[in-house]
Design a protein around this motif. Structure first.
Motif, PDB file in Angstrom:
ATOM      1  N   LEU A 256       0.851  -1.381  -0.145  1.00 45.45           N
ATOM      2  CA  LEU A 256       0.126   0.098  -0.435  1.00 45.45           C
ATOM      3  C   LEU A 256       0.598   0.751   0.253  1.00 45.45           C
ATOM      4  O   LEU A 256       0.805   1.960  -0.503  1.00 45.45           O
ATOM      5  CB  LEU A 256      -0.895  -0.151   1.590  1.00 45.45           C
ATOM      6  CG  LEU A 256      -1.984  -0.971   1.132  1.00 45.45           C
ATOM      7  CD1 LEU A 256      -2.923  -1.451   2.461  1.00 45.45           C
ATOM      8  CD2 LEU A 256      -2.955  -0.844  -0.066  1.00 45.45           C
ATOM      9  N   THR A 257       1.922   1.113   0.923  1.00 44.07           N
ATOM     10  CA  THR A 257       3.071   2.010   0.842  1.00 44.07           C
ATOM     11  C   THR A 257       3.459   2.768  -1.003  1.00 44.07           C
ATOM     12  O   THR A 257       3.007   3.430  -0.968  1.00 44.07           O
ATOM     13  CB  THR A 257       4.298   1.517   1.789  1.00 44.07           C
ATOM     14  OG1 THR A 257       3.149   1.665   3.318  1.00 44.07           O
ATOM     15  CG2 THR A 257       4.702   3.458   1.529  1.00 44.07           C
ATOM     16  N   GLY A 258       4.245   1.205  -1.256  1.00 43.57           N
ATOM     17  CA  GLY A 258       4.325   1.937  -2.658  1.00 43.57           C
ATOM     18  C   GLY A 258       3.371   2.185  -3.255  1.00 43.57           C
ATOM     19  O   GLY A 258       3.801   2.570  -4.444  1.00 43.57           O
ATOM     20  N   VAL A 259       2.114   1.623  -3.347  1.00 39.91           N
ATOM     21  CA  VAL A 259       0.916   2.277  -4.273  1.00 39.91           C
ATOM     22  C   VAL A 259       0.777   4.458  -3.854  1.00 39.91           C
ATOM     23  O   VAL A 259       0.866   4.880  -4.933  1.00 39.91           O
ATOM     24  CB  VAL A 259      -0.327   1.757  -4.376  1.00 39.91           C
ATOM     25  CG1 VAL A 259      -1.003   2.651  -5.129  1.00 39.91           C
ATOM     26  CG2 VAL A 259       0.116   0.015  -4.680  1.00 39.91           C
ATOM     27  N   ILE A 260       1.486   4.631  -2.937  1.00 43.65           N
ATOM     28  CA  ILE A 260       0.234   5.575  -2.529  1.00 43.65           C
ATOM     29  C   ILE A 260       1.577   6.422  -2.421  1.00 43.65           C
ATOM     30  O   ILE A 260       1.500   7.657  -3.197  1.00 43.65           O
ATOM     31  CB  ILE A 260       0.423   5.961  -0.935  1.00 43.65           C
ATOM     32  CG1 ILE A 260      -0.510   4.972  -0.528  1.00 43.65           C
ATOM     33  CG2 ILE A 260       0.271   7.179  -0.215  1.00 43.65           C
ATOM     34  CD1 ILE A 260      -1.194   4.903   0.369  1.00 43.65           C
ATOM     35  N   THR A 261       2.930   5.758  -2.713  1.00 43.03           N
ATOM     36  CA  THR A 261       4.371   6.819  -3.285  1.00 43.03           C
ATOM     37  C   THR A 261       4.132   6.896  -4.999  1.00 43.03           C
ATOM     38  O   THR A 261       3.966   8.641  -4.937  1.00 43.03           O
ATOM     39  CB  THR A 261       5.423   6.160  -2.988  1.00 43.03           C
ATOM     40  OG1 THR A 261       5.167   5.063  -1.770  1.00 43.03           O
ATOM     41  CG2 THR A 261       6.776   6.566  -3.163  1.00 43.03           C
ATOM     42  N   GLN A 262       3.604   6.092  -5.904  1.00 43.82           N
ATOM     43  CA  GLN A 262       2.911   6.217  -6.942  1.00 43.82           C
ATOM     44  C   GLN A 262       2.148   7.378  -7.072  1.00 43.82           C
ATOM     45  O   GLN A 262       2.179   8.473  -8.221  1.00 43.82           O
ATOM     46  CB  GLN A 262       3.411   5.492  -7.029  1.00 43.82           C
ATOM     47  CG  GLN A 262       4.372   3.959  -7.562  1.00 43.82           C
ATOM     48  CD  GLN A 262       5.285   4.164  -8.561  1.00 43.82           C
ATOM     49  OE1 GLN A 262       5.490   4.875  -9.714  1.00 43.82           O
ATOM     50  NE2 GLN A 262       6.411   4.326  -7.349  1.00 43.82           N
ATOM     51  N   LEU A 263       1.577   7.195  -5.770  1.00 43.05           N
ATOM     52  CA  LEU A 263       0.416   8.504  -7.094  1.00 43.05           C
ATOM     53  C   LEU A 263       0.762  10.229  -6.275  1.00 43.05           C
ATOM     54  O   LEU A 263       0.542  10.825  -6.491  1.00 43.05           O
ATOM     55  CB  LEU A 263      -0.569   7.963  -5.905  1.00 43.05           C
ATOM     56  CG  LEU A 263      -2.036   7.220  -5.791  1.00 43.05           C
ATOM     57  CD1 LEU A 263      -2.557   7.205  -4.985  1.00 43.05           C
ATOM     58  CD2 LEU A 263      -2.699   7.974  -7.167  1.00 43.05           C
ATOM     59  N   VAL A 264       1.885   9.989  -5.158  1.00 42.56           N
ATOM     60  CA  VAL A 264       2.510  11.177  -4.831  1.00 42.56           C
ATOM     61  C   VAL A 264       3.221  11.420  -5.925  1.00 42.56           C
ATOM     62  O   VAL A 264       3.750  12.696  -6.274  1.00 42.56           O
ATOM     63  CB  VAL A 264       2.939  11.184  -2.939  1.00 42.56           C
ATOM     64  CG1 VAL A 264       3.699  12.318  -3.705  1.00 42.56           C
ATOM     65  CG2 VAL A 264       2.409  10.774  -2.133  1.00 42.56           C
ATOM     66  N   GLN A 265       4.069  11.199  -6.226  1.00 43.89           N
ATOM     67  CA  GLN A 265       5.024  10.739  -7.521  1.00 43.89           C
ATOM     68  C   GLN A 265       4.893  11.575  -8.498  1.00 43.89           C
ATOM     69  O   GLN A 265       4.774  12.593  -9.102  1.00 43.89           O
ATOM     70  CB  GLN A 265       5.909   9.498  -7.874  1.00 43.89           C
ATOM     71  CG  GLN A 265       6.634   9.802  -9.656  1.00 43.89           C
ATOM     72  CD  GLN A 265       7.630  11.336  -8.713  1.00 43.89           C
ATOM     73  OE1 GLN A 265       8.150  11.096  -7.887  1.00 43.89           O
ATOM     74  NE2 GLN A 265       7.938  12.262  -9.883  1.00 43.89           N
ATOM     75  N   ALA A 266       3.286  11.037  -8.970  1.00 38.03           N
ATOM     76  CA  ALA A 266       2.008  11.742 -10.083  1.00 38.03           C
ATOM     77  C   ALA A 266       1.800  12.666 -10.034  1.00 38.03           C
ATOM     78  O   ALA A 266       2.113  13.840 -11.075  1.00 38.03           O
ATOM     79  CB  ALA A 266       0.581  10.662 -10.657  1.00 38.03           C
TER      80      ALA A 266
END
Length: 295
Positions: A256-266
């Motif tokens: 979940l932390t990985g997915v959220i990090t990708q949203l933040v990167q977006a």
């Protein structure tokens, strides 16, 4: 107490102000002279370099963006260690990599200077109110000394283990905060898309098990499109990368932390890195074909 304070940003300036108000002798340094002048008006003494802070202080507190900034301020040319006396204490309230905190502790110990990594949680509001939560890593006596100073800025100060432990707890904190913001953003997006009375919905959500500080504080700002940074997206991205690295070293999966990090990167890729982390709703709106710039 003679306290040095380096880094007068969103968190550091109010923290230093509380120390002045508590009656300590506080010498401050910041790259922006204007921030120093604001504290001087409250009774602090301005310094022209980190070395001058080290010369005048028995305890030095740093609140800086990342590990290289702390390294430079402490150990660089004209840094704190060029003037700090043996027996002094450095308290780093930055959010940095745990391995950096351990490295700083070892290097300072070689100079007979104690070190506590003491990252804080509570955001700008907590810093202004003096109600921060501080997670401290280091030797017991050093943590006791740090706590005596930080009590003026915090509601909760806890010793969580040896050097670096404070940063590991902060990494967990940032995982929880980011996850909560992401879920609040998804829930608000759903409410907006389906035509529910959103204010009424938030009232009942805040009265049940779904209630959280993030829901209480961030949801209204998402609705108002108020993304003035209390904590910038760019900084939260840095913190999530620290968390992912710590998880990798611990050999655990944090999907979940990985997915959220990708949203933040977006968000960062779209030029929104300087906004408050509550702007995470904009990344979700873009995914769902919703306008990111209108309520």
């Amino acid at each position: 107490m003679n306290i040095g304070f380096i880094g007068l940003g969103v968190m550091g300036a109010p923290m230093a102000g509380h120390l002045v108000d508590a009656g300590h002798n506080v010498v401050v340094f910041n790259r922006s002279r204007a921030k120093i002048e604001q504290l001087e008006l409250r009774g602090a003494v301005g310094a022209t370099s980190p070395a001058q802070v080290g010369e005048k202080a028995d305890v030095v507190i740093t609140v800086l963006p990342d590990s290289p900034d702390v390294d430079e301020v402490l150990f660089g040319a004209g840094g704190v260690l060029t003037a700090l006396r043996p027996g002094s204490l450095v308290v780093d309230c930055s959010t940095i990599a745990p391995e950096s905190a351990r490295d700083f502790a070892a290097r300072l110990a070689d100079r007979d200077v104690a070190f506590v990594d003491a990252p804080v949680s509570g955001g700008e509001a907590g810093a202004v109110a003096g109600t921060l939560a501080v997670m401290m890593g280091g030797e017991k006596d050093a943590v006791r000394r740090a706590g005596e100073v930080l009590d003026a800025t915090a509601a909760t100060t806890v010793h969580v283990g040896p050097a670096g432990a404070g940063q590991l707890v902060k990494a967990a904190n940032q995982m929880l905060v980011a996850g909560n913001i992401a879920m609040v953003a998804e829930a608000v997006s759903l409410l907006l898309r389906t035509g529910v009375e959103v204010d009424a919905a938030l009232t009942v959500l805040n009265g049940g098990l779904a209630a959280s500080k993030v829901l209480e504080v961030k949801a209204p700002k998402m609705l108002a499109r108020d993304f003035v940074p209390g904590f910038r997206v760019d900084l939260h991205h840095k913190d999530l990368k620290i968390a992912l690295s710590a998880a990798e070293q611990a050999r655990i999966a944090v999907p979940l932390t990985g997915v959220i990090t990708q949203l933040v990167q977006a968000l960062r890729s779209a030029g929104d890195g300087g906004l408050d982390h509550g702007a995470l709703i904009k990344a979700l709106e873009r995914l769902n074909g919703m306008s990111p710039d209108s309520p």
